[in-house]
Write an enzyme that holds these catalytic residues in place. Sequence first.
Site, short mmCIF file in Angstrom:
data_model
loop_
_atom_site.label_atom_id
_atom_site.label_comp_id
_atom_site.label_asym_id
_atom_site.label_seq_id
_atom_site.Cartn_x
_atom_site.Cartn_y
_atom_site.Cartn_z
N ASP A 31 0.89 -1.17 0.00
CA ASP A 31 0.00 0.00 0.00
C ASP A 31 0.92 1.21 0.00
OD1 ASP A 31 -1.58 2.18 0.73
OD2 ASP A 31 -2.86 1.01 2.05
N ASN B 278 2.74 2.55 -10.59
CA ASN B 278 1.48 2.65 -11.34
C ASN B 278 0.29 3.01 -10.47
OD1 ASN B 278 -0.61 1.71 -13.47
ND2 ASN B 278 -0.95 0.31 -11.74
N SER C 217 2.40 8.42 -15.37
CA SER C 217 1.81 9.75 -15.23
C SER C 217 0.49 9.75 -15.99
CB SER C 217 2.79 10.80 -15.75
OG SER C 217 2.24 12.07 -15.71
N TYR D 145 -6.09 16.28 -9.50
CA TYR D 145 -5.39 15.23 -10.26
C TYR D 145 -4.30 15.87 -11.12
CZ TYR D 145 -4.81 11.12 -13.29
OH TYR D 145 -4.29 10.04 -13.99
N LYS E 276 -0.25 15.01 -10.91
CA LYS E 276 0.52 14.46 -12.04
C LYS E 276 1.56 15.47 -12.55
CE LYS E 276 -1.33 10.27 -12.35
NZ LYS E 276 -0.59 9.03 -12.05
P1 NAP Z 1 -7.41 1.35 -11.90
O1 NAP Z 1 -7.88 0.18 -12.66
O2 NAP Z 1 -8.37 2.05 -10.99
O3 NAP Z 1 -6.11 0.91 -11.07
C1 NAP Z 1 -5.53 1.73 -10.08
C2 NAP Z 1 -4.67 0.89 -9.19
O4 NAP Z 1 -4.07 1.74 -8.18
C3 NAP Z 1 -5.47 -0.19 -8.45
O5 NAP Z 1 -4.70 -1.36 -8.42
C4 NAP Z 1 -5.59 0.41 -7.04
O6 NAP Z 1 -5.68 -0.57 -6.03
C5 NAP Z 1 -4.24 1.08 -6.94
N1 NAP Z 1 -4.16 1.95 -5.78
C6 NAP Z 1 -4.94 3.00 -5.46
N2 NAP Z 1 -4.55 3.50 -4.28
C7 NAP Z 1 -3.50 2.74 -3.85
C8 NAP Z 1 -2.65 2.72 -2.71
N3 NAP Z 1 -2.80 3.61 -1.69
N4 NAP Z 1 -1.65 1.79 -2.63
C9 NAP Z 1 -1.49 0.89 -3.61
N5 NAP Z 1 -2.29 0.82 -4.69
C10 NAP Z 1 -3.27 1.75 -4.80
O7 NAP Z 1 -6.85 2.49 -12.87
P2 NAP Z 1 -5.69 2.49 -13.98
O8 NAP Z 1 -6.23 3.22 -15.12
O9 NAP Z 1 -5.14 1.13 -14.18
O10 NAP Z 1 -4.64 3.45 -13.25
C11 NAP Z 1 -3.26 3.13 -13.18
C12 NAP Z 1 -2.45 4.42 -13.36
O11 NAP Z 1 -2.68 4.94 -14.67
C13 NAP Z 1 -2.79 5.55 -12.36
O12 NAP Z 1 -1.59 6.13 -11.89
C14 NAP Z 1 -3.56 6.54 -13.23
O13 NAP Z 1 -3.41 7.87 -12.74
C15 NAP Z 1 -2.90 6.34 -14.57
N6 NAP Z 1 -3.71 6.77 -15.73
C16 NAP Z 1 -4.92 6.20 -15.99
C17 NAP Z 1 -5.65 6.67 -17.08
C18 NAP Z 1 -7.01 6.08 -17.44
O14 NAP Z 1 -7.77 6.73 -18.18
N7 NAP Z 1 -7.33 4.88 -17.00
C19 NAP Z 1 -5.15 7.70 -17.88
C20 NAP Z 1 -3.93 8.25 -17.57
C21 NAP Z 1 -3.21 7.78 -16.49
P3 NAP Z 1 -7.07 -1.03 -5.36
O15 NAP Z 1 -7.60 -2.06 -6.30
O16 NAP Z 1 -6.65 -1.57 -4.04
O17 NAP Z 1 -7.95 0.19 -5.25
#
Ligand code: NAP
Length: 277
Positions: A54, A81, A132, A146, A150
């Site tokens: 975490d 990530n 990012s 957000y 970032k």
């Molecule tokens: P996601 O499916 O919601 O995954 C986010 C992950 O972060 C989950 O595994 C979540 O764990 C974990 N997390 C949240 N808080 C945490 C903590 N305190 N300690 C450890 N893990 C934690 O979303 P995603 O799209 O794959 O996001 C991954 C990254 O990509 C993020 O940094 C996000 O900002 C970036 N991103 C996403 C997008 C998009 O549109 N999807 C676009 C640009 C950037 P839990 O399952 O325990 O909640």
Amino acid sequence: MSKTVLITGASSGIGKAAAHYFATQGWNVIATMRTPEKETELVDNQPIFVTRLDVQRPETIETAIQQGIARFGQIDVVVNNAGYGQYGIFEALTPEQVHEQFDVNVFGVMNTIRAVLPHFRARKQGMIINISSGAGRFTLPLISLYNASKFALEGFSEALSFELAALNIGVKIVEPGGTTTNFIKVSEEKIALKPLPEYDGFINASSQMFGQLKAMRLATAEEVAEVIYQAASDGTDTLRYLVGNDDFKQRVNNRLTMPDQDYVNSIKESYLPFMPA
Ligand code: NAP
């Protein structure tokens, strides 16, 4: 000998897809998450080791790194990530929400890097890949927190890359655009609910603008995972890797090439038509 990657936030989305992708490429994977006891898809078996991390609890970061080294002998790459989007009007957010956004998206990354650097220094090599977002390069309405997290991550990563290059430790930034994961749902659930009616017109107008963005083709988590793998393995010192549709790449390019005020005006022009007269 196989290389080893440690990934934070591997319970879903991009982190989970990256865990699968690196494993299919012959890497050992330390797939870390807050609640490994809930994990059903990633099997804790060679070459994937599932463990708790975490990013808000530094002791879990230390333990996960030590367990990963014990299991595979070394860590070559860390993918930061874990993250989420705290959306909503700034005034409607509580100080706790502000702190949590930075705790996860910025301080969590710093804590993870601080914990792995002694290992990388001892090995005289290593790589850090920070996930990012386009929101680390350009601003949009309704996501000031957000954006702030970032932008902070981008500045930190870029400046850190200079000091770590001197130690043969790479720093890379992967910037996805909209991607089909739980992210949008999680972000929308976290949206600030405090009613401040003066903002209603702006929120409605901005939400319509976001609706148009969401209607565009999103990247898949697997596409982002491939680019993370490319960053880990291409042997270059490229700092930034963009992943997303043409509109997204154009927005990043606009931010880089347009005069500053023109860019800000262009964003205003994208939601002002939806504002009530
Ligand atoms: P996601 O499916 O919601 O995954 C986010 C992950 O972060 C989950 O595994 C979540 O764990 C974990 N997390 C949240 N808080 C945490 C903590 N305190 N300690 C450890 N893990 C934690 O979303 P995603 O799209 O794959 O996001 C991954 C990254 O990509 C993020 O940094 C996000 O900002 C970036 N991103 C996403 C997008 C998009 O549109 N999807 C676009 C640009 C950037 P839990 O399952 O325990 O909640």
